[in-house]
Scaffold this active site. Structure first.
Site, PDB file in Angstrom:
ATOM      1  N   ASP A   1      17.347  53.787  41.195  1.00  0.00           N
ATOM      2  CA  ASP A   1      17.354  53.303  39.813  1.00  0.00           C
ATOM      3  C   ASP A   1      16.044  52.579  39.486  1.00  0.00           C
ATOM      4  O   ASP A   1      15.517  52.695  38.381  1.00  0.00           O
ATOM      5  CB  ASP A   1      18.542  52.369  39.562  1.00  0.00           C
ATOM      6  CG  ASP A   1      19.784  53.155  39.166  1.00  0.00           C
ATOM      7  OD1 ASP A   1      19.755  54.391  39.272  1.00  0.00           O
ATOM      8  OD2 ASP A   1      20.782  52.532  38.746  1.00  0.00           O
TER       9      ASP A   1
ATOM     10  N   LYS B   1      16.577  47.832  57.034  1.00  0.00           N
ATOM     11  CA  LYS B   1      16.469  46.372  57.173  1.00  0.00           C
ATOM     12  C   LYS B   1      16.658  46.056  58.648  1.00  0.00           C
ATOM     13  O   LYS B   1      17.544  45.287  59.051  1.00  0.00           O
ATOM     14  CB  LYS B   1      17.534  45.718  56.265  1.00  0.00           C
ATOM     15  CG  LYS B   1      17.384  44.222  56.083  1.00  0.00           C
ATOM     16  CD  LYS B   1      16.191  43.821  55.255  1.00  0.00           C
ATOM     17  CE  LYS B   1      16.110  42.311  55.189  1.00  0.00           C
ATOM     18  NZ  LYS B   1      14.795  41.804  54.786  1.00  0.00           N
TER      19      LYS B   1
ATOM     20  N   ASP C   1      20.789  53.547  46.427  1.00  0.00           N
ATOM     21  CA  ASP C   1      21.379  53.316  45.113  1.00  0.00           C
ATOM     22  C   ASP C   1      20.432  52.453  44.270  1.00  0.00           C
ATOM     23  O   ASP C   1      20.128  52.751  43.111  1.00  0.00           O
ATOM     24  CB  ASP C   1      22.729  52.595  45.329  1.00  0.00           C
ATOM     25  CG  ASP C   1      23.589  52.587  44.090  1.00  0.00           C
ATOM     26  OD1 ASP C   1      23.191  53.189  43.088  1.00  0.00           O
ATOM     27  OD2 ASP C   1      24.671  51.965  44.133  1.00  0.00           O
TER      28      ASP C   1
ATOM     29  N   ASP D   1      13.032  45.153  51.353  1.00  0.00           N
ATOM     30  CA  ASP D   1      12.450  44.158  50.441  1.00  0.00           C
ATOM     31  C   ASP D   1      10.988  44.494  50.145  1.00  0.00           C
ATOM     32  O   ASP D   1      10.537  44.459  48.997  1.00  0.00           O
ATOM     33  CB  ASP D   1      12.622  42.721  50.962  1.00  0.00           C
ATOM     34  CG  ASP D   1      12.427  42.607  52.477  1.00  0.00           C
ATOM     35  OD1 ASP D   1      12.333  43.651  53.155  1.00  0.00           O
ATOM     36  OD2 ASP D   1      12.364  41.469  52.980  1.00  0.00           O
TER      37      ASP D   1
ATOM     38  N   TYR E   1      29.335  51.474  51.511  1.00  0.00           N
ATOM     39  CA  TYR E   1      30.273  51.813  50.432  1.00  0.00           C
ATOM     40  C   TYR E   1      31.555  52.442  50.973  1.00  0.00           C
ATOM     41  O   TYR E   1      32.565  52.494  50.283  1.00  0.00           O
ATOM     42  CB  TYR E   1      29.633  52.777  49.428  1.00  0.00           C
ATOM     43  CG  TYR E   1      28.518  52.162  48.600  1.00  0.00           C
ATOM     44  CD1 TYR E   1      28.290  50.799  48.598  1.00  0.00           C
ATOM     45  CD2 TYR E   1      27.687  52.958  47.819  1.00  0.00           C
ATOM     46  CE1 TYR E   1      27.266  50.238  47.853  1.00  0.00           C
ATOM     47  CE2 TYR E   1      26.664  52.399  47.066  1.00  0.00           C
ATOM     48  CZ  TYR E   1      26.461  51.044  47.092  1.00  0.00           C
ATOM     49  OH  TYR E   1      25.449  50.501  46.348  1.00  0.00           O
TER      50      TYR E   1
END
Ligand code: NAD
Length: 369
Positions: free
Chosen positions: A254, A193, A250, A226, A142
């Site tokens: 959620d 990852k 992020d 994943d 970001y």
């Protein structure tokens, strides 16, 4: 007992309404001698824009840094939609996080027994769930450079961002996760990852080195993002603390939030680096926004705001007993089927914001006596 200085930034729309209920809890703790708080108030978001033509003044940042912790409401609303992008209410929070250097975001996903049926997962999968997601907040893709949108002529355009993490950034957020795990189930699952991203390889190496050097009493396992997403909906109770970067955090926070069933119940904390004087900048806020659709109607759920306060007591002030009192009072209220509209089940009559505040205070009073 030391006096703790709290800066209250209630914000816009529903923010000030639910903050009133958290302030009642603060006042109760002060009045009964369970704590000693000095409260200051400031403007942020649209309220600050209306008064000062900016969503955050330097004076407010100074007040936040001088306080022992900030209790934040929520910001934004349709009345500021036409304001310049850079002066929008939401920018006030982003700038405050940057100004305070808040690099660690703590998002608990806790399912209260009485609300287990409100989750979209089966009750037995989520009953008793208590996960803490620790997300790196001011680095990664970001914020990474270079970034931009490139004109490619006949071939259209190309958007690009950079994902990069240094040892310093990884180690400081990993410390937060390991320290938290020590106060909980002593397990950290670090999510990356590393199979396809070099930033993930470094993330994995540095978290392992830190654990081996300083936290041998904490279990560390690594999971690809994943797989972690699948595991969170397959068997979420396997996790204690999840440590991850800005982008993955992020999304995972959620996802985990929805396991609990309601936005109106979820607190969060954002922490900065501990200074030489031992002080750590900290901001506590509900996960939900300013809910303009229900603001001003005495309908909003104040529990996320009240639970943000209990997180503050636990993590900034080491007041576990007082935090337990608030959380046990919330649990007792829910067990009596006292619910605002967002969490009321079939056949229940929703209570108002103020009535929910009354109920929490009554339970605190009963539990403390
Ligand atoms: P929102 O979280 O405000 O609302 C989403 C839905 O959940 C709405 O239907 C709302 O009524 C409901 N809801 C939220 N909190 C509730 C509560 N405590 N009790 C009962 N119901 C509740 O998200 P949104 O509608 O996407 O955004 C509204 C405004 O909030 C926007 O201006 C947005 O930018 C802002 N926002 C601010 C923050 C923040 O201050 N940290 C976070 C997210 C959104």
């Amino acid at each position: 007992m030391p006096t703790q200085k709290i800066l209250v930034l209630a914000g816009d729309c529903l923010g000030p309404e639910v903050m009133v209920q958290a302030r009642r809890v603060l006042a109760w703790l002060n009045d009964t001698g369970a704590a000693s708080f000095e409260i200051e108030e400031g403007l942020v978001g649209g309220a600050s824009y209306d008064a000062h033509r900016t969503p955050l003044t330097n004076e407010t940042v100074d007040l936040a840094m001088a306080a022992d912790a900030v209790l934040f409401g929520s910001i934004g609303g349709p009345q500021w939609e036409e304001v310049d992008y850079d002066l929008r209410p939401e920018k006030g929070l982003l700038r405050l996080r940057q100004g305070m250097g808040l690099f660690a975001n703590l998002r608990p996903a806790i399912v209260f027994d009485a609300l287990a049926g409100a989750s979209s997962l089966k009750t037995e999968l989520v009953k008793g769930l208590d996960i803490m997601i620790v997300r790196e907040l001011i680095g990664g893709v970001y914020f990474g450079e270079p970034r931009g949108i490139e004109d490619m002529g006949d071939e259209g355009q190309r958007g690009y961002n950079t994902q990069a993490y240094s040892t310093r950034e990884i180690v400081r957020i990993a410390h937060v996760a390991f320290d938290l795990a020590r106060k909980r189930g002593k397990r950290v699952c670090s999510v990356d990852k590393a199979n396809v991203m070099e930033s993930g390889v470094v993330w994995r190496e540095e978290t392992t080195l830190l654990r081996d050097a300083h936290y041998q009493d904490v279990d560390l396992n690594h999971m690809f993002i994943d797989n972690c997403s699948m595991q969170l909906v397959r068997a979420p109770k396997q996790f204690d603390v999840i440590l991850t970067d800005n982008l993955f955090g992020d999304i995972l926070s959620d996802l985990a939030a929805m396991l609990t069933g309601s936005l109106g119940m979820l607190p969060s904390a954002s922490l900065g680096a501990t200074g030489d004087d031992g002080r750590q900048p900290a901001l506590y806020e509900p996960v939900h926004g300013s809910a303009p659709d229900i603001a001003g109607q005495n309908k909003g759920n104040p529990l996320a705001q009240i639970l943000s306060l209990s997180m503050m007591l636990r993590y900034s002030f080491d007041m576990a007993q007082q935090a337990d009192l608030i959380e046990n009072a919330v649990e007792a209220v829910l067990a009596k089927n006292i619910r605002t509209g967002d969490i009321a089940g079939d056949g229940m009559t929703p209570v108002s914001t103020i009535e929910m505040g009354d109920a929490v205070l009554a339970e605190m009073e009963a539990l403390a006596s």
